[in-house]
Design an enzyme around this catalytic site. Structure first.
Site, mmCIF file in Angstrom:
data_model
loop_
_atom_site.group_PDB
_atom_site.id
_atom_site.type_symbol
_atom_site.label_atom_id
_atom_site.label_comp_id
_atom_site.label_asym_id
_atom_site.label_seq_id
_atom_site.Cartn_x
_atom_site.Cartn_y
_atom_site.Cartn_z
ATOM 1 N NE ARG A 238 -3.775 2.365 0.352
ATOM 2 C CZ ARG A 238 -3.604 3.678 0.153
ATOM 3 N NH1 ARG A 238 -2.414 4.128 -0.217
ATOM 4 N NH2 ARG A 238 -4.593 4.517 0.342
ATOM 5 C CD GLU B 5 -12.091 3.130 -2.751
ATOM 6 O OE1 GLU B 5 -12.174 2.093 -3.438
ATOM 7 O OE2 GLU B 5 -11.268 3.271 -1.831
ATOM 8 N NE ARG C 268 -4.084 -2.461 2.333
ATOM 9 C CZ ARG C 268 -5.012 -1.659 1.815
ATOM 10 N NH1 ARG C 268 -5.420 -1.830 0.573
ATOM 11 N NH2 ARG C 268 -5.531 -0.687 2.537
#
Length: 234
Positions: free
Chosen positions: A82, A90, A148
């Protein structure tokens, strides 16, 4: 008796609260990282879970979206990275958060605009990173709440995280990390120039919003539109 039990009860409550809570966002770090001004000349890390390692050379094997990708490391493991300090929109209008992108209104047009640029960011990351050898550098907290790896990604020595901000594909995720000021300056410059997602036009974006059976459709990205045009011309 009650005095001796109180600390134990508090500890139990804290542990239970931690188990019940949702994972914390993992787009930034509250700890001070190692120097991230430039990638190491010769990364010698092997295992992203080894505290002694902070940088690795790896290969991007899958782009999940504009700020998340899967990288294969020297130990043969594939890990999800990430990007530290940045946040791309998004790709679904219903999932976008205009309030997080200053100047983008909480309207259908604003959400459609962000979803379009979420697709643009994903396509850009795919074109620039897929199959490429990269340098992954962690700083501060190595992993976020979703497990992540939080990192700066360098491609041919260039900070890809910062490039997303500079070209208007992402906003700054404002938290404490070594390159925070440089990233903030990159976002401010992009906004001033109206680059990428910051070039919002209410009337134009409203015209792009369409409905089929009551569901919003994301307008095609520039890459998709270019492909359609090429097919028609052929």
């Amino acid at each position: 008796m009650s005095v001796r039990w109180r600390p134990t009860a508090v500890v139990i409550l804290v542990v239970l609260a931690g188990c019940a809570g949702a994972p914390v966002p993992d787009t930034g770090s509250d700890s001070q990282p190692t120097a991230l001004d430039s990638p190491p000349a010769d990364p010698d890390g092997v295992d992203p879970d080894d505290p002694a390692d902070t940088a690795w050379t790896g290969t991007v094997v899958r782009v999940v979206d504009g700020d998340t990708m899967e990288v294969e490391f020297p130990n043969g493991e594939v890990d999800t990275v990430r990007l530290l300090g940045v946040d791309t929109p998004e790709t679904s209008a219903e999932s976008t958060s205009p309030a997080e992108f200053e100047g983008i209104p909480e309207t259908d047009a604003g959400r459609t605009h962000l979803a379009t640029w979420g697709g643009e960011a994903s396509a850009f990351a795919e074109s620039e990173l897929a199959g490429e050898e990269v340098t992954v550098v962690t700083g501060g907290d190595r992993r976020g709440g979703y497990g992540r790896l939080l990192a700066v990604l360098y491609v041919d020595g260039e900070d890809f995280n910062e490039r997303l901000l500079r070209e208007g594909y992402a906003r700054l995720y404002d938290t404490e990390f070594a390159k925070r000021d440089a990233y903030a300056a990159a976002e401010a410059d992009a906004r001033e120039r109206g680059a990428g997602l910051w070039a919002f036009d209410e009337a134009e974006s409203s015209a792009e919003t369409s409905e089929v059976d009551g569901a919003d459709l994301r307008p095609p990205s520039r890459l998709e539109a270019a492909g359609t045009a090429a097919s028609v011309s052929a």
